[in-house]
Design an enzyme around this catalytic site. Structure first.
Site, PDB file in Angstrom:
ATOM      1  N   ASP A  33       0.792  -1.271   0.040  1.00 30.79           N
ATOM      2  CA  ASP A  33       0.115  -0.106  -0.125  1.00 30.79           C
ATOM      3  C   ASP A  33       0.884   1.420  -0.108  1.00 30.79           C
ATOM      4  O   ASP A  33       0.684   2.363  -0.466  1.00 30.79           O
ATOM      5  CB  ASP A  33      -0.798   0.054   1.277  1.00 30.79           C
ATOM      6  CG  ASP A  33      -1.909  -1.114   1.136  1.00 30.79           C
ATOM      7  OD1 ASP A  33      -2.008  -1.703   0.081  1.00 30.79           O
ATOM      8  OD2 ASP A  33      -2.786  -0.900   2.209  1.00 30.79           O
ATOM      9  N   LYS A 115     -27.396 -13.410  -8.536  1.00 29.03           N
ATOM     10  CA  LYS A 115     -28.230 -12.259  -8.669  1.00 29.03           C
ATOM     11  C   LYS A 115     -27.853 -11.190  -7.387  1.00 29.03           C
ATOM     12  O   LYS A 115     -27.954 -11.337  -6.174  1.00 29.03           O
ATOM     13  CB  LYS A 115     -29.765 -12.318  -8.368  1.00 29.03           C
ATOM     14  CG  LYS A 115     -30.631 -10.980  -8.498  1.00 29.03           C
ATOM     15  CD  LYS A 115     -32.019 -11.356  -8.480  1.00 29.03           C
ATOM     16  CE  LYS A 115     -32.990 -10.320  -8.968  1.00 29.03           C
ATOM     17  NZ  LYS A 115     -32.629  -9.070  -8.207  1.00 29.03           N
ATOM     18  N   LYS A 293     -30.148 -16.922 -17.946  1.00 25.20           N
ATOM     19  CA  LYS A 293     -30.151 -16.401 -19.186  1.00 25.20           C
ATOM     20  C   LYS A 293     -30.073 -17.183 -20.140  1.00 25.20           C
ATOM     21  O   LYS A 293     -28.906 -17.754 -20.261  1.00 25.20           O
ATOM     22  CB  LYS A 293     -29.174 -15.052 -19.226  1.00 25.20           C
ATOM     23  CG  LYS A 293     -29.402 -14.102 -18.094  1.00 25.20           C
ATOM     24  CD  LYS A 293     -28.230 -12.956 -17.967  1.00 25.20           C
ATOM     25  CE  LYS A 293     -28.435 -12.114 -16.773  1.00 25.20           C
ATOM     26  NZ  LYS A 293     -27.265 -11.285 -16.803  1.00 25.20           N
TER      27      LYS A 293
HETATM   28  S1  IVH Z   1     -29.613  -9.182 -15.812  1.00 24.11           S
HETATM   29  C1  IVH Z   1     -32.478  -7.469 -18.927  1.00 24.11           C
HETATM   30  N1  IVH Z   1     -28.107 -10.244 -14.140  1.00 24.11           N
HETATM   31  O1  IVH Z   1     -31.548  -7.172 -10.776  1.00 24.11           O
HETATM   32  C2  IVH Z   1     -32.442  -7.586 -17.466  1.00 24.11           C
HETATM   33  N2  IVH Z   1     -29.659  -8.363 -13.648  1.00 24.11           N
HETATM   34  O2  IVH Z   1     -34.731  -7.617 -11.034  1.00 24.11           O
HETATM   35  C3  IVH Z   1     -31.101  -7.079 -17.001  1.00 24.11           C
HETATM   36  N3  IVH Z   1     -29.411  -8.084 -10.937  1.00 24.11           N
HETATM   37  O3  IVH Z   1     -32.307  -4.282 -12.192  1.00 24.11           O
HETATM   38  C4  IVH Z   1     -30.689  -7.527 -15.700  1.00 24.11           C
HETATM   39  N4  IVH Z   1     -27.882  -9.336 -10.713  1.00 24.11           N
HETATM   40  O4  IVH Z   1     -30.165  -4.521 -11.036  1.00 24.11           O
HETATM   41  C5  IVH Z   1     -29.268  -9.146 -14.230  1.00 24.11           C
HETATM   42  N5  IVH Z   1     -26.648 -11.185 -12.782  1.00 24.11           N
HETATM   43  C6  IVH Z   1     -27.777 -10.275 -12.993  1.00 24.11           C
HETATM   44  C7  IVH Z   1     -28.195  -9.681 -11.831  1.00 24.11           C
HETATM   45  C8  IVH Z   1     -29.104  -8.478 -12.140  1.00 24.11           C
HETATM   46  C9  IVH Z   1     -28.620  -8.252 -10.146  1.00 24.11           C
HETATM   47  C10 IVH Z   1     -30.545  -6.969 -10.862  1.00 24.11           C
HETATM   48  C11 IVH Z   1     -30.494  -5.548 -11.647  1.00 24.11           C
HETATM   49  C12 IVH Z   1     -31.778  -5.592 -12.112  1.00 24.11           C
HETATM   50  C13 IVH Z   1     -32.722  -6.235 -11.233  1.00 24.11           C
HETATM   51  C14 IVH Z   1     -33.807  -6.852 -11.842  1.00 24.11           C
END
Ligand code: IVH
Length: 688
Positions: A33, A115, A293
């Site tokens: 650091d 998530k 996804k």
């Molecule tokens: S994809 C098209 N991936 O969850 C949708 N979202 O409930 C794009 N979030 O507003 C979101 N982890 O802030 C995606 N691995 C992840 C995520 C994630 C957290 C949040 C994101 C979104 C919310 C939707």
């Protein structure tokens, strides 16, 4: 140095960002650091000396900029959508069945990832440079938090486009800002030290920190960014699967989650869900589920969107981490500063990955507000690694014989009066260091890892040392010997020797740790570091009055008062003298050198219009010489620089008899000192 200044600046920026990436993204620092700080300070100094060479993608921007009055609105290039949720396996199976049907396939390949429980943001990079970032807002319009995002150490200010044939002209990167659990714990510890309110969980802390109008506060908060996808892209073609897109972002130096994977079919999804649910408490950040996804991008397009959510993705949420249990009793704990905290003793219950037997009730007001009584059935919540708390009482199940709890009027440990300031929610024991509970806490704090770091000196041992009257103050620790320790339970010769060894080692410390270890009310770790950096020596820190103390960044009247009250207490001065006599010491020379800057700690106020330079430039040049520039004239002001049409500030300066410089005199002052400062600067670097 054979490099020119612009070359040196470019070199330092490259090195600093490389080490930022090593440290914050790869978690494998290559330098200490201190070595990092030296490069950073050199860059800061050069940029202040040569303001024309400062740029928004410089790593120095990460410390924050001038506060804003409000956040500007940003219309997102592509809307920021939300996700459909599933709460059980059936809903996941239904999602997979719909997906297969629409695509006309037997099995779907999914990209899966955690998530994150933070705040969604979008980042815009033009020609590889981070130019704007915004919160999600309503999905169409968000808030411009660019300056705050720049302070996030693992967020690249410039993409690593070295392997690309040509730069990406435009890319939107989507992800989440979050606070890692250990940063959250450290922040709340600071909040306790400062007597400020605690954040309920890492998500709230991240949200509160990102939505600060003063980005310097954001900078002090240790936020992190993790990307989960890309939005619009121009001048570049991303790979045709989601998983490879993330891998591509990673190559560009964008942090992406390590837990992502590709799985086949619904069985793959459900296995992943269970795996991550197991892992959840071991992850460094909070998650509230997993996201599935469809991996193939053209299949994603085929599935499309329904209202505000994609049909190709699904969030599979974890159940809430709350559990019901009974309040067996309510007791009071006495903290280091004498604060009395009511604590609920509970029937053991498993929540958030651990068995909980106690939960904090914070303070009397909180306890009344939630109307918690002995015998109640309550819901206990554990967010991340925070101390478990009672979320609410299940009133429908309240037994008839519940008992109300009242704060004691005397300290349960030492019997001293309990008092409360009219504007505070907290009752405190007035026994000070005569109260064994406070004494124990003070010793524990002194020995803790972030203070003098005496390994092996834990709570149980401190209890015994205090109860056997072997130790009254931290200074007594340095008088312990084998004979004294032999009286204690479960203390063999080997462990006694180890303890004496770590007490001996603790003597070599740093000024910041020492200041923190003193346990001054409202002086947490960050404040202690700021004080050490500012004063460089303990003597000058101790000699500073409240006015001088308030010249230290982020120190206001309350902290200044706590410090002066602490030093006004003869007992504290005695302990400090004894600690130093015992050989507790720290290197002071390096910091002293920085203070050789010619205008060190001088306070300037700029007023009126300067012809030869902008006010920003005047400010930067003064700061590079060690001066501080403030907005209003007071007794603390050393000089007022008066340009054309100077107004009330000039009048005030004359009233207070403060030196006034006209533009000519100011330029003279700058040029003389800038010459000498370059020489000093070299010397500083040599010493460091
Ligand atoms: S994809 C098209 N991936 O969850 C949708 N979202 O409930 C794009 N979030 O507003 C979101 N982890 O802030 C995606 N691995 C992840 C995520 C994630 C957290 C949040 C994101 C979104 C919310 C939707």
């Amino acid at each position: 140095m054979s490099e020119s200044v612009p070359q040196r600046i470019a070199h330092l920026r490259g090195e600093i960002e490389r080490h930022n990436y090593q440290y914050h993204v790869l978690d494998t620092p290559l330098i200490t650091d201190a070595e990092y700080d030296i490069m950073f300070r050199e860059l800061q100094t050069l940029e202040t000396l040569y303001p024309l060479l400062a740029t928004p993608d410089s790593p120095t921007q990460r410390v924050g900029a001038a506060p804003l009055l409000s956040f500007a609105k940003v219309v997102h290039h592509t809307p920021m959508l939300s996700l459909n949720n599933a709460f059980n396996d059936e809903e996941v199976r239904a999602f997979d069945a719909r997906t297969r049907e629409t695509l006309g396939v037997n099995e779907v390949e999914y990209s899966v990832e955690p998530k994150f429980d933070g705040l969604a943001v979008t980042l815009i990079y033009q020609d590889g440079i981070f130019v704007q970032g915004a919160t999600r807002g309503d999905g169409e319009v968000g808030e411009d938090v660019t300056q705050n995002l720049r302070t996030i150490r693992n967020l690249p200010l410039r993409l690593d486009i070295r392997q690309l044939a040509k730069p990406i002209s435009f890319i939107e990167i989507r992800g989440e800002v979050l606070m890692f659990k250990h940063d959250f714990i450290a922040l709340n510890r600071e909040q306790v030290d400062k007597g400020d309110k605690l954040f309920a969980n890492p998500r709230n802390a991240a949200a509160g920190s990102l939505r600060q109008l003063n980005s310097r506060i954001t900078s002090s908060r240790h936020l992190s960014f993790l990307a989960y996808g890309a939005g619009a892209v121009e001048g570049f073609t991303l790979p045709d699967s989601h998983f490879e897109q993330l891998a591509c972002l990673k190559k560009l130096a964008v942090p992406v989650p390590q837990e992502g994977r590709v799985v086949d079919g619904v069985d793959g999804l459900l296995i992943y869900y269970r795996e991550i649910a197991e892992l959840r408490h071991k992850l460094p950040y909070e998650i509230d589920g997993v996201v599935y996804k469809v991996n193939n991008i053209s299949q994603q397009a085929q599935l499309g969107y329904v209202s505000r959510a994609p049909r190709f993705a699904l969030a599979h949420k974890f159940p809430a981490e709350e559990a019901l249990t009974t309040v067996l009793d309510i007791e009071v704990q006495v903290g280091r500063t004498g604060a009395l905290t009511p604590v609920a003793r509970l029937t053991p219950v498993f929540v958030g990955g651990v068995t909980v037997t106690n939960a904090t009730l914070h303070n009397e007001e909180e306890l009344r507000r939630k109307d918690i009584r002995i015998g109640d059935i309550v819901s206990v919540r554990r967010a991340g690694d925070v101390i478990p708390e009672v979320a609410r009482v299940i009133f429908e199940r309240r037994p008839v014989d519940v008992r109300e709890f009242n704060m004691p009027r005397t300290c349960p440990i030492c019997g001293a009066q309990v008092t409360k300031q009219p504007d505070e929610a907290i009752w405190r024991c007035s026994g000070g260091l005569f109260c064994p509970a406070q004494r124990k806490q003070a010793l524990w704090h002194f020995a803790s890892r972030r203070a003098l770091d005496i390994e092996g000196l834990g709570e149980k041992l401190i209890d015994q040392l205090v109860e056997h009257q072997l130790v009254h103050t931290p200074a007594d620790l340095y008088k312990l010997n084998l004979q004294a320790l032999a009286q204690l339970d479960r203390m063999g010769e080997k462990s006694a020797q180890n303890l004496l060894g770590s007490i001996e080692n603790s003597k070599q410390t740093t000024l910041a740790r020492f200041i923190y270890a003193l346990g001054i009310r409202n002086v947490g770790e960050t404040t202690a570091k700021g004080l050490a950096r500012h004063f460089a020596t303990l003597d000058s820190f101790m000699a500073a009055d409240e006015t001088r103390l308030q010249l230290v960044p982020d120190i206001g009247p309350i902290v200044a008062q706590s410090i002066s009250t602490f030093f006004a207490e003869p007992h504290n001065l005695e302990v400090i003298a004894k600690l130093r006599a015992a050989g507790v010491q720290w290197p002071e020379q390096a910091e002293k050198a920085v203070r050789l800057l010619p205008l060190n700690a001088k306070v300037f106020v700029l007023t009126g219009t300067l012809i030869s330079m902008s006010r920003d430039e005047a400010k930067s040049r003064l700061e590079a010489l060690g001066a501080r520039v403030t907005g209003s004239v007071s007794q603390k002001t050393d000089y007022v620089v008066a340009g054309a049409e100077a107004g009330t500030k000039l009048d005030k300066a004359q009233q207070l008899n403060i030196a006034v410089l006209d533009e000519q005199q100011f330029l003279q002052l700058l040029s003389t000192n800038e010459m000498s400062s370059t020489a000093v600067y070299r010397k500083v670097m040599e010493i460091l």
